[in-house]
Design a protein around this motif. Structure first.
Motif, PDB file in Angstrom:
ATOM      1  N   LYS A 203       0.803  -1.222   0.000  1.00  0.00           N
ATOM      2  CA  LYS A 203       0.000   0.000   0.000  1.00  0.00           C
ATOM      3  C   LYS A 203       0.837   1.274   0.000  1.00  0.00           C
ATOM      4  O   LYS A 203       0.382   2.324  -0.461  1.00  0.00           O
ATOM      5  N   THR A 204       2.062   1.211   0.499  1.00  0.00           N
ATOM      6  CA  THR A 204       2.921   2.398   0.483  1.00  0.00           C
ATOM      7  C   THR A 204       3.677   2.549  -0.828  1.00  0.00           C
ATOM      8  O   THR A 204       4.318   3.573  -1.067  1.00  0.00           O
ATOM      9  N   GLY A 205       3.605   1.530  -1.684  1.00  0.00           N
ATOM     10  CA  GLY A 205       4.260   1.592  -2.991  1.00  0.00           C
ATOM     11  C   GLY A 205       3.327   2.142  -4.049  1.00  0.00           C
ATOM     12  O   GLY A 205       2.148   2.400  -3.800  1.00  0.00           O
ATOM     13  N   PRO A 206       3.824   2.327  -5.266  1.00  0.00           N
ATOM     14  CA  PRO A 206       2.993   2.909  -6.332  1.00  0.00           C
ATOM     15  C   PRO A 206       1.934   1.939  -6.839  1.00  0.00           C
ATOM     16  O   PRO A 206       2.081   0.716  -6.732  1.00  0.00           O
ATOM     17  N   PHE A 207       0.864   2.504  -7.367  1.00  0.00           N
ATOM     18  CA  PHE A 207      -0.147   1.741  -8.106  1.00  0.00           C
ATOM     19  C   PHE A 207      -0.065   2.225  -9.547  1.00  0.00           C
ATOM     20  O   PHE A 207      -0.476   3.341  -9.861  1.00  0.00           O
ATOM     21  N   VAL A 208       0.502   1.417 -10.427  1.00  0.00           N
ATOM     22  CA  VAL A 208       0.741   1.811 -11.814  1.00  0.00           C
ATOM     23  C   VAL A 208      -0.280   1.112 -12.703  1.00  0.00           C
ATOM     24  O   VAL A 208      -0.269  -0.115 -12.839  1.00  0.00           O
ATOM     25  N   ALA A 209      -1.192   1.903 -13.264  1.00  0.00           N
ATOM     26  CA  ALA A 209      -2.264   1.364 -14.092  1.00  0.00           C
ATOM     27  C   ALA A 209      -1.932   1.520 -15.574  1.00  0.00           C
ATOM     28  O   ALA A 209      -1.517   2.596 -16.012  1.00  0.00           O
ATOM     29  N   VAL A 210      -2.129   0.475 -16.329  1.00  0.00           N
ATOM     30  CA  VAL A 210      -1.924   0.486 -17.781  1.00  0.00           C
ATOM     31  C   VAL A 210      -3.193  -0.019 -18.446  1.00  0.00           C
ATOM     32  O   VAL A 210      -3.615  -1.154 -18.205  1.00  0.00           O
ATOM     33  N   ASP A 211      -3.816   0.826 -19.256  1.00  0.00           N
ATOM     34  CA  ASP A 211      -5.009   0.423 -20.011  1.00  0.00           C
ATOM     35  C   ASP A 211      -4.549  -0.166 -21.344  1.00  0.00           C
ATOM     36  O   ASP A 211      -4.258   0.558 -22.292  1.00  0.00           O
ATOM     37  N   CYS A 212      -4.491  -1.477 -21.403  1.00  0.00           N
ATOM     38  CA  CYS A 212      -3.967  -2.144 -22.582  1.00  0.00           C
ATOM     39  C   CYS A 212      -4.857  -1.942 -23.808  1.00  0.00           C
ATOM     40  O   CYS A 212      -4.397  -2.057 -24.947  1.00  0.00           O
ATOM     41  N   ALA A 213      -6.141  -1.630 -23.590  1.00  0.00           N
ATOM     42  CA  ALA A 213      -7.056  -1.465 -24.718  1.00  0.00           C
ATOM     43  C   ALA A 213      -6.915  -0.107 -25.374  1.00  0.00           C
ATOM     44  O   ALA A 213      -7.223   0.048 -26.554  1.00  0.00           O
ATOM     45  N   SER A 214      -6.446   0.907 -24.627  1.00  0.00           N
ATOM     46  CA  SER A 214      -6.391   2.264 -25.175  1.00  0.00           C
ATOM     47  C   SER A 214      -5.062   2.572 -25.849  1.00  0.00           C
ATOM     48  O   SER A 214      -4.951   3.557 -26.577  1.00  0.00           O
ATOM     49  N   LEU A 215      -4.038   1.757 -25.604  1.00  0.00           N
ATOM     50  CA  LEU A 215      -2.732   2.017 -26.191  1.00  0.00           C
ATOM     51  C   LEU A 215      -2.636   1.411 -27.596  1.00  0.00           C
ATOM     52  O   LEU A 215      -3.017   0.248 -27.792  1.00  0.00           O
ATOM     53  N   PRO A 216      -2.140   2.165 -28.566  1.00  0.00           N
ATOM     54  CA  PRO A 216      -1.897   1.584 -29.895  1.00  0.00           C
ATOM     55  C   PRO A 216      -0.930   0.417 -29.784  1.00  0.00           C
ATOM     56  O   PRO A 216      -0.027   0.415 -28.939  1.00  0.00           O
TER      57      PRO A 216
ATOM     58  N   MET B 263      13.295   5.725 -21.570  1.00  0.00           N
ATOM     59  CA  MET B 263      12.153   5.728 -20.656  1.00  0.00           C
ATOM     60  C   MET B 263      12.144   4.426 -19.868  1.00  0.00           C
ATOM     61  O   MET B 263      12.394   3.353 -20.409  1.00  0.00           O
ATOM     62  N   ALA B 264      11.859   4.523 -18.577  1.00  0.00           N
ATOM     63  CA  ALA B 264      11.914   3.346 -17.706  1.00  0.00           C
ATOM     64  C   ALA B 264      10.835   2.331 -18.049  1.00  0.00           C
ATOM     65  O   ALA B 264      11.065   1.119 -17.984  1.00  0.00           O
ATOM     66  N   GLY B 265       9.645   2.768 -18.431  1.00  0.00           N
ATOM     67  CA  GLY B 265       8.543   1.841 -18.697  1.00  0.00           C
ATOM     68  C   GLY B 265       7.694   1.616 -17.463  1.00  0.00           C
ATOM     69  O   GLY B 265       8.136   1.793 -16.326  1.00  0.00           O
ATOM     70  N   ARG B 266       6.436   1.220 -17.702  1.00  0.00           N
ATOM     71  CA  ARG B 266       5.492   1.111 -16.600  1.00  0.00           C
ATOM     72  C   ARG B 266       5.818  -0.019 -15.636  1.00  0.00           C
ATOM     73  O   ARG B 266       5.538   0.068 -14.439  1.00  0.00           O
ATOM     74  N   ILE B 267       6.407  -1.101 -16.139  1.00  0.00           N
ATOM     75  CA  ILE B 267       6.741  -2.216 -15.253  1.00  0.00           C
ATOM     76  C   ILE B 267       7.784  -1.780 -14.230  1.00  0.00           C
ATOM     77  O   ILE B 267       7.665  -2.069 -13.033  1.00  0.00           O
ATOM     78  N   ARG B 268       8.815  -1.055 -14.682  1.00  0.00           N
ATOM     79  CA  ARG B 268       9.836  -0.569 -13.745  1.00  0.00           C
ATOM     80  C   ARG B 268       9.265   0.465 -12.794  1.00  0.00           C
ATOM     81  O   ARG B 268       9.670   0.548 -11.635  1.00  0.00           O
ATOM     82  N   GLN B 269       8.305   1.256 -13.257  1.00  0.00           N
ATOM     83  CA  GLN B 269       7.681   2.240 -12.374  1.00  0.00           C
ATOM     84  C   GLN B 269       6.902   1.573 -11.251  1.00  0.00           C
ATOM     85  O   GLN B 269       6.702   2.163 -10.185  1.00  0.00           O
ATOM     86  N   ALA B 270       6.454   0.343 -11.480  1.00  0.00           N
ATOM     87  CA  ALA B 270       5.661  -0.365 -10.472  1.00  0.00           C
ATOM     88  C   ALA B 270       6.532  -1.045  -9.416  1.00  0.00           C
ATOM     89  O   ALA B 270       6.007  -1.680  -8.498  1.00  0.00           O
ATOM     90  N   HIS B 271       7.848  -0.910  -9.506  1.00  0.00           N
ATOM     91  CA  HIS B 271       8.758  -1.557  -8.561  1.00  0.00           C
ATOM     92  C   HIS B 271       8.403  -1.159  -7.125  1.00  0.00           C
ATOM     93  O   HIS B 271       8.279   0.013  -6.802  1.00  0.00           O
ATOM     94  N   GLY B 272       8.202  -2.155  -6.280  1.00  0.00           N
ATOM     95  CA  GLY B 272       7.844  -1.897  -4.887  1.00  0.00           C
ATOM     96  C   GLY B 272       6.365  -1.694  -4.667  1.00  0.00           C
ATOM     97  O   GLY B 272       5.922  -1.475  -3.530  1.00  0.00           O
TER      98      GLY B 272
END
Length: 633
Positions: A362-375, A399-408
């Motif tokens: 809960k203290t880490g990031p919540f990184v949301a990716v809408d796979c349907a809206s991205l080309p 760019m780090a990318g969303r997966i790396r942003q979700a670390h932790g």
């Protein structure tokens, strides 16, 4: 210094002082251990471990504690996953300290039996001296007893964390305990049993409640969860309250129970039934509340209806949504991915955010990716990132990318079924190895995150059609959650009332009248939660401060749908004759006031003691009916 911080040589020093020299052990041990040792003096330290009571007698004791066992079973199952993974056992005792159930690690169970830590043995302080179960019951608080802190020498290899379970009247019902080797039990285990005990108390109060149940919390979103305050009113008096309620009101059981509800909630408290309202606490602080009439104790509170779902998928309907969230938290906390399935607008992302907020991350990031809206051409770079110069138009520093942003934290992949088949292999590799390789080469980066995915589609069908990898489906669907559509929820009334307050109704001190609530609950909501929230925000925005929101204030299409439904299916009309009569009386009163004041709206409002907006809405409703009549004729 807490018991977790006490050095082992400190405990040895305390044992030397207390057991050999007859002196006080402070400050070498925690105060609750010192008090327990003093209480345990009558126990023979050379006693032989007892045999468990006869199975027939144990069965009788279990039957006597049947409600406790039933309400604790989900927590025992949830804690068992932690216990097995950490070489521990989970124990439920009754109020006397008698062990009723024990589940957990097959490796530790034989060790527990060697020291009589098994069903049918009483672990009160009177029988076993200082131990987590007996001492938690005696101290009436959650605590740990580690190694040499145990009174009996033969228990010195144990580490135990226990929390007492209370009834709504402050009486001890039992205790939950995690036991294992000393090194295996820590503050995390203590937190788990403390939270689990609160969940059991919540279930027991609702299962035993008669009369009225008042639910409340300073945060409206927590009403309906195990973190809400609960108060039971029977015969006009406060019959029970949970510990959350005591903390919110700054009271104890002794000075709250059996009070006249009018003295605490006001003379009009019965009018709060099935409504959301604000309650003013001592000191002037206001909290959101909802009052509901409880089911008869012991009877089913809701029908146990289930939707069809693939095997291995948990299904939620109505009141099961909250328990499902609790189960999903436990699964996610063990590193198992969660797949949320439901219709568009059913609240998949909201559920996932609540899951993140209640999880270990809960203290880490919540990184949301809408796979349907991205080309399709951007999904790969968005997810995995890229190095400098990886492709034309790339950022200079990459760019780090969303997966790396979700670390932790938590990575939320919405509409996971829309990920192109070519990228599913890369995603599966990241999930398996927890290393992400950016586009353009470069060093792989280790990542640590929990995964939540969502879809409104049928992944097994997509696998059959060759559009989704089977191995990826099994990886992302570790635990399935199927959210019901709004139209299939039997708790629509309570849900709508809560969302009305959260959408600004509480801030503007609005009251959602029963006739409006019935129309809102009867509508089929094709857009599910998303459409409901949007509609409620509109209703709140158009209402004036302190208004009573009636049917006339709702959007026209809702009123028309309700009217059409009632004409086609008269047996489904939900408004009672008394409600209809009351509405007619109110409209006649407004018409009479307008005629008496020569249609001066301001004077008519003053005459009736209502806001002018009420008169305007009445006139708009009357015009609508006249227009409708002309169209028919």
């Amino acid at each position: 210094m807490s018991e977790a911080q006490l050095p082992s040589d400190g405990v040895e020093q305390a044992r030397e002082l207390f057991f050999r020299q007859g002196r006080g052990p402070a400050p070498w041990i925690a105060p609750h251990i010192s008090r327990s040792w003093q209480r345990s003096r009558p126990v023979d330290r050379q006693c032989i471990d007892p045999e468990p009571m006869a199975l027939a007698r144990l069965s009788e004791r279990r039957e006597h504690a049947r409600r406790l066992l039933n309400c604790a079973q989900p927590e025992l199952d949830g804690l068992a996953e932690h216990a097995v993974g950490n070489g521990c056992v989970v124990i439920l005792s009754d109020a006397s300290g008698l062990i009723l159930e024990e589940i957990g690690s097959p490796d530790f169970l034989p060790k527990a039996e060697r020291v009589a830590l098994q069903p049918g043995v009483e672990w009160s302080e009177n029988h076993r001296g200082t131990n987590a179960i007996g001492t938690a019951l005696a101290e009436r608080e959650a605590l740990m007893v580690l190694g040499g802190e145990h009174y009996l020498v033969q228990n010195g290899a144990l580490g135990c964390a226990a929390a007492p379970i209370f009834t709504g009247r402050g009486e001890l019902a039992g205790a939950l305990d995690i036991s294992g080797e000393t090194a295996r039990v820590n503050q995390h285990a203590l937190g788990l049993v403390r939270m689990a005990a609160q969940q059991v108390e919540h279930r027991m109060m609702l299962a035993e409640a008669g009369g009225h149940v008042l639910r409340f919390h300073a945060r409206p979103s927590l009403i309906g969860t195990a973190r809400e305050g609960l108060m039971v009113i029977e015969g006009g008096r406060i019959a029970a309250a949970n510990r959350v309620a005591l903390e919110l009101f700054g009271r104890s059981w002794e000075d709250l129970l059996d009070l006249d509800a009018r003295d605490f909630l006001g003379a009009n408290w019965p009018r709060m039934e099935d409504r959301r309202s604000l309650l003013t606490l001592p000191g002037g602080r206001q909290i959101a509340t909802v009052m509901e009439r409880s089911a008869t104790p012991g009877s089913p509170r809701t029908a146990n209806r289930r939707m069809h779902a693939p095997e291995g998928t948990a299904t939620a309907e109505a009141d099961d949504v909250v328990p499902l969230l609790e189960r999903a938290v436990r699964v996610l906390n063990e590193g198992v991915s969660v797949l949320v399935n439901g219709e568009t607008g059913s609240g998949k992302e909201v559920f996932s955010r609540r899951l993140h907020a209640a999880s270990r991350r809960k203290t880490g990031p919540f990184v949301a990716v809408d796979c349907a809206s991205l080309p399709e051409t951007l999904i790969e770079s968005e997810l995995f990132g890229y190095e400098d110069g990886a492709f034309t138009g790339a950022r200079r520093k990459g760019m780090a990318g969303r997966i790396r942003q979700a670390h932790g934290g938590v990575l939320f992949l919405d509409e996971i079924a829309e990920i192109p088949l070519a990228l599913q292999t890369r995603l599966l590799r990241v999930l398996e190895e927890r290393v992400v390789m950016p586009l353009g080469g470069g060093q792989g980066v280790a990542v640590d995150f929990d995964l939540i995915c969502a879809t409104h589609g049928n992944l097994p069908a997509l696998v059959e059609a060759g559009r989704f990898r089977a191995d990826l489906m099994y990886r992302v669907a570790g635990f399935g959650v199927c959210l019901p559509s709004l139209g299939r929820r039997s708790d629509r009334h309570a849900l709508i009332a809560r969302l009305f307050l959260e959408s600004g109704g509480a801030a503007k001190h609005l009251q959602l009248e029963s006739d409006a609530l019935e129309v809102l609950a009867a509508y089929r909501w094709p857009g599910n939660m998303r459409e409901l929230r949007s509609t409620l925000r509109v209703v709140v925005a158009l209402a004036d401060m302190g208004d009573a929101v009636t049917t006339e204030m709702l959007p026209e299409h809702l009123r028309d749908a309700c009217a059409t439904s009632n004409e086609e299916y008269p047996s489904r009309i939900s408004a009672s004759p008394a409600t209809v009569q009351l509405t007619d009386i109110k409209r006649c009163a407004i018409d009479d006031a307008l005629n008496a004041c020569d249609h001066d709206i301001a004077n008519a409002a003053r005459r009736l003691g209502v806001h002018r907006s009420t008169i305007y809405r009445h006139l708009a409703h009357r015009r609508h009916k006249q227009d409708y009549s002309r169209q028919i004729n």
